[in-house]
Design a protein around this motif. Sequence first.
Motif, short mmCIF file in Angstrom:
data_model
loop_
_atom_site.label_atom_id
_atom_site.label_comp_id
_atom_site.label_asym_id
_atom_site.label_seq_id
_atom_site.Cartn_x
_atom_site.Cartn_y
_atom_site.Cartn_z
N SER A 22 4.54 -13.12 4.37
CA SER A 22 3.55 -12.70 3.38
C SER A 22 2.17 -12.55 4.01
N ILE A 23 1.81 -13.48 4.89
CA ILE A 23 0.51 -13.38 5.56
C ILE A 23 0.45 -12.11 6.40
N PHE A 24 1.51 -11.80 7.10
CA PHE A 24 1.55 -10.58 7.93
C PHE A 24 1.34 -9.33 7.07
N ILE A 25 2.08 -9.22 5.98
CA ILE A 25 1.99 -8.04 5.12
C ILE A 25 0.64 -7.97 4.43
N LEU A 26 0.18 -9.08 3.89
CA LEU A 26 -1.10 -9.07 3.19
C LEU A 26 -2.28 -8.90 4.13
N THR A 27 -2.15 -9.30 5.38
CA THR A 27 -3.22 -9.06 6.36
C THR A 27 -3.38 -7.56 6.61
N ILE A 28 -2.27 -6.86 6.68
CA ILE A 28 -2.33 -5.39 6.83
C ILE A 28 -3.05 -4.78 5.63
N TYR A 29 -2.72 -5.27 4.45
CA TYR A 29 -3.38 -4.79 3.23
C TYR A 29 -4.87 -5.13 3.25
N ALA A 30 -5.21 -6.35 3.63
CA ALA A 30 -6.61 -6.78 3.64
C ALA A 30 -7.42 -6.00 4.67
N LYS A 31 -6.79 -5.63 5.75
CA LYS A 31 -7.48 -4.85 6.78
C LYS A 31 -7.86 -3.47 6.25
N GLN A 32 -7.02 -2.89 5.40
CA GLN A 32 -7.26 -1.55 4.87
C GLN A 32 -8.15 -1.56 3.62
N GLN A 33 -8.08 -2.63 2.83
CA GLN A 33 -8.80 -2.70 1.56
C GLN A 33 -10.19 -3.28 1.78
N VAL A 34 -11.20 -2.44 1.63
CA VAL A 34 -12.57 -2.87 1.93
C VAL A 34 -13.24 -3.52 0.72
N ASN A 35 -13.07 -2.95 -0.45
CA ASN A 35 -13.74 -3.44 -1.65
C ASN A 35 -12.85 -4.40 -2.42
N ARG A 36 -13.43 -5.52 -2.85
CA ARG A 36 -12.73 -6.52 -3.66
C ARG A 36 -11.40 -6.93 -3.03
N THR A 37 -11.44 -7.20 -1.78
CA THR A 37 -10.22 -7.49 -1.01
C THR A 37 -9.47 -8.69 -1.56
N ILE A 38 -10.17 -9.78 -1.78
CA ILE A 38 -9.51 -11.01 -2.22
C ILE A 38 -8.85 -10.82 -3.58
N LEU A 39 -9.50 -10.06 -4.45
CA LEU A 39 -8.93 -9.79 -5.78
C LEU A 39 -7.67 -8.94 -5.66
N HIS A 40 -7.71 -7.93 -4.81
CA HIS A 40 -6.52 -7.09 -4.59
C HIS A 40 -5.36 -7.91 -4.03
#
Length: 130
Positions: free
Chosen positions: A53-71
């Motif tokens: 989950s950390i691996f997949i969500l890190t990829i998402y967090a890297k791409q998502q600039v705005n409101r990252t933690i909420l996403h």
Amino acid sequence: MNWIRIIQYCFILVIAQIVLSTLLSVLWGVDYYSPKSLNELLIYQKLPSALLSIFILTIYAKQQVNRTILHLALSFSACSLLSLTVTLLLLGELFISPMWMINFPIDVITVLASFYLGKSFRHINKEAAQ
């Protein structure tokens, strides 16, 4: 809010967790789900799931600039809700895992670790581009 990405990563997480669970069941056999000590449970079941989950969500967090933690939180929560719903439908009865007191802090740590890792990777890429 980027709802399409939230739902997309929710399904990616669900599918990845199903594949991981199936792979671990094949590797370790039926005894994989037998009662274990807390240390064995954390090492053999929770740790691989959290790392994936950390691996997949890190990829998402890297791409998502705005409101990252909420996403990340919404995507992970939707994944957990979908998994719980499928489990309840398969069991045919209401079942709340007695492990929820262990799962919840692990889930929070997973989302926070993904957020900080994704943010740091995003920062590293910005510095490399300059």
